[in-house]
Design a protein around this motif. Structure first.
Motif, PDB file in Angstrom:
ATOM      1  N   VAL A  74       0.842  -1.200   0.000  1.00  6.91           N
ATOM      2  CA  VAL A  74       0.000   0.000   0.000  1.00  6.91           C
ATOM      3  C   VAL A  74       0.876   1.248   0.000  1.00  6.91           C
ATOM      4  CG1 VAL A  74      -1.662   1.358   1.342  1.00  6.91           C
ATOM      5  CG2 VAL A  74      -1.989  -1.110   1.076  1.00  6.91           C
ATOM      6  N   PHE A  75       1.913   1.267   0.830  1.00  2.00           N
ATOM      7  CA  PHE A  75       2.824   2.420   0.869  1.00  2.00           C
ATOM      8  C   PHE A  75       3.427   2.677  -0.515  1.00  2.00           C
ATOM      9  CE2 PHE A  75       4.020   1.504   5.586  1.00  2.00           C
ATOM     10  CZ  PHE A  75       2.804   2.016   6.004  1.00  2.00           C
ATOM     11  N   LEU A  76       3.935   1.621  -1.159  1.00  6.44           N
ATOM     12  CA  LEU A  76       4.565   1.766  -2.474  1.00  6.44           C
ATOM     13  C   LEU A  76       3.564   2.249  -3.518  1.00  6.44           C
ATOM     14  CD1 LEU A  76       6.880  -1.377  -2.602  1.00  6.44           C
ATOM     15  CD2 LEU A  76       7.599   1.007  -2.391  1.00  6.44           C
ATOM     16  N   GLU A  81       6.839   8.541  -2.891  1.00  9.58           N
ATOM     17  CA  GLU A  81       7.171   9.409  -4.017  1.00  9.58           C
ATOM     18  C   GLU A  81       7.355   8.530  -5.249  1.00  9.58           C
ATOM     19  OE1 GLU A  81      10.586  11.837  -2.938  1.00  9.58           O
ATOM     20  OE2 GLU A  81       9.964  11.757  -0.846  1.00  9.58           O
ATOM     21  N   LYS A  82       7.006   9.071  -6.390  1.00 11.87           N
ATOM     22  CA  LYS A  82       7.130   8.326  -7.639  1.00 11.87           C
ATOM     23  C   LYS A  82       8.300   8.883  -8.444  1.00 11.87           C
ATOM     24  CE  LYS A  82       3.441   5.853  -6.836  1.00 11.87           C
ATOM     25  NZ  LYS A  82       3.534   5.279  -5.556  1.00 11.87           N
ATOM     26  N   PRO A  83       8.958   8.065  -9.219  1.00 14.27           N
ATOM     27  CA  PRO A  83       8.688   6.659  -9.480  1.00 14.27           C
ATOM     28  C   PRO A  83       9.282   5.769  -8.393  1.00 14.27           C
ATOM     29  CG  PRO A  83      10.558   7.359 -10.793  1.00 14.27           C
ATOM     30  CD  PRO A  83      10.060   8.574 -10.047  1.00 14.27           C
ATOM     31  N   LEU A 105      16.532  -0.853 -12.924  1.00 11.70           N
ATOM     32  CA  LEU A 105      15.549  -1.007 -13.996  1.00 11.70           C
ATOM     33  C   LEU A 105      14.870   0.339 -14.259  1.00 11.70           C
ATOM     34  CD1 LEU A 105      13.952  -4.295 -12.597  1.00 11.70           C
ATOM     35  CD2 LEU A 105      15.726  -4.097 -14.351  1.00 11.70           C
ATOM     36  N   GLY A 106      13.949   0.363 -15.203  1.00  9.69           N
ATOM     37  CA  GLY A 106      13.151   1.559 -15.470  1.00  9.69           C
ATOM     38  C   GLY A 106      13.999   2.723 -15.943  1.00  9.69           C
ATOM     39  N   ASP A 107      13.715   3.928 -15.403  1.00 10.69           N
ATOM     40  CA  ASP A 107      14.449   5.136 -15.794  1.00 10.69           C
ATOM     41  C   ASP A 107      15.921   5.088 -15.402  1.00 10.69           C
ATOM     42  OD1 ASP A 107      12.215   6.267 -16.908  1.00 10.69           O
ATOM     43  OD2 ASP A 107      11.782   7.590 -15.214  1.00 10.69           O
ATOM     44  N   ASN A 145      18.194   9.989  -4.606  1.00 10.30           N
ATOM     45  CA  ASN A 145      18.414  11.018  -5.623  1.00 10.30           C
ATOM     46  C   ASN A 145      18.043  10.536  -7.026  1.00 10.30           C
ATOM     47  OD1 ASN A 145      19.248  12.804  -3.701  1.00 10.30           O
ATOM     48  ND2 ASN A 145      21.425  12.436  -4.038  1.00 10.30           N
ATOM     49  N   LEU A 146      18.036   9.213  -7.219  1.00 12.95           N
ATOM     50  CA  LEU A 146      17.681   8.663  -8.519  1.00 12.95           C
ATOM     51  C   LEU A 146      16.198   8.861  -8.838  1.00 12.95           C
ATOM     52  CD1 LEU A 146      19.815   5.395  -8.465  1.00 12.95           C
ATOM     53  CD2 LEU A 146      20.220   7.451  -9.848  1.00 12.95           C
ATOM     54  N   LEU A 147      15.395   9.222  -7.840  1.00 17.12           N
ATOM     55  CA  LEU A 147      13.982   9.561  -8.081  1.00 17.12           C
ATOM     56  C   LEU A 147      13.867  10.805  -8.942  1.00 17.12           C
ATOM     57  CD1 LEU A 147      12.505   9.274  -4.476  1.00 17.12           C
ATOM     58  CD2 LEU A 147      12.078   7.709  -6.362  1.00 17.12           C
ATOM     59  N   ARG A 148      14.556  11.856  -8.552  1.00 21.98           N
ATOM     60  CA  ARG A 148      14.456  13.155  -9.225  1.00 21.98           C
ATOM     61  C   ARG A 148      15.405  13.300 -10.405  1.00 21.98           C
ATOM     62  NH1 ARG A 148      13.588  13.489  -4.158  1.00 21.98           N
ATOM     63  NH2 ARG A 148      15.697  13.814  -3.458  1.00 21.98           N
TER      64      ARG A 148
END
Length: 154
Positions: A74-76, A81-83, A105-107, A145-148
Motif C-alpha cells: 500500500v505504501f509503495l 514518491e514516484k517513481p 531497472l526503469g528510468d 536522488n535517482l527519483l528526481r
C-alpha cells in the motif's frame, strides 16, 4: 540505533553476473529529504521500513524494521514518491566479505553499482578485479536522488 558505513563503486564489466543470483527489490520513499530518508522496501516476500539520517562521510545513522508485506505494498502504491525504484540485487562473496550489486531497472536502467558495508570508515578490504571507480561521495548515485535525477537523464 545502528550506523551504516558503506562504500559505493561502479563496475568495470559484467564478470560479477556469473557469481550470484539476483533478487528483485522494489523500494519507495516516504521522505527523501537530505536530512532524513524514510524508505519502504520489498525483497521477495519480506517488507522493511528503513529510516536513515544525514550522511557523514561514508557513515550515517540507520534504523530498520520489518513491516507487514500488505502495508508495504500500500505504501509503495499510494504514499511513496514516484517513481518507485526497482532493481535486481546480487550478493557476491569476496575475500570474507559480501558485495551487494544493484542492477537498476526503469528510468535507471543501465546503472549498475556495487556496495560494501564496513565496520569502520577506515576498514581495509580487498576489491574484486571487476570493481571500478569509487563513487561513495557522488550524490548522483544515492538511491533517493535517482527519483528526481534518473540515470537515463544524465
Amino acid at each position: 540505533m545502528g550506523v551504516e558505513i558503506e562504500r559505493k563503486f561502479l563496475l568495470r564489466d559484467e564478470r560479477w553476473k556469473t557469481l550470484g543470483q539476483g533478487v528483485l527489490i522494489r523500494q519507495g520513499y516516504l521522505s527523501s529529504h537530505g536530512d532524513r530518508i524514510v524508505r519502504v522496501r520489498i525483497v521477495g516476500q519480506e517488507a522493511i521500513l528503513t529510516i536513515k539520517g544525514r550522511s557523514q562521510g561514508a557513515a550515517r545513522d540507520e534504523w530498520e524494521y520489518s513491516i507487514p508485506l500488505a502495508d508495504a505494498e500500500v505504501f509503495l502504491d499510494t504514499l511513496c514518491e514516484k517513481p518507485i525504484i526497482e532493481k535486481y540485487r546480487y550478493r557476491v562473496p569476496h575475500d570474507g566479505m559480501t558485495w551487494e550489486i544493484d542492477e537498476f531497472l526503469g528510468d535507471n536502467a543501465g546503472l549498475v553499482v556495487a556496495e560494501i558495508e564496513l565496520e569502520a570508515e577506515d576498514q581495509l578490504f580487498s576489491k574484486p578485479d571487476w570493481i571500478g571507480e569509487d563513487v561513495t561521495h557522488d550524490s548522483r548515485y544515492v538511491n533517493a536522488n535517482l527519483l528526481r535525477h534518473p540515470y537515463s537523464k544524465w
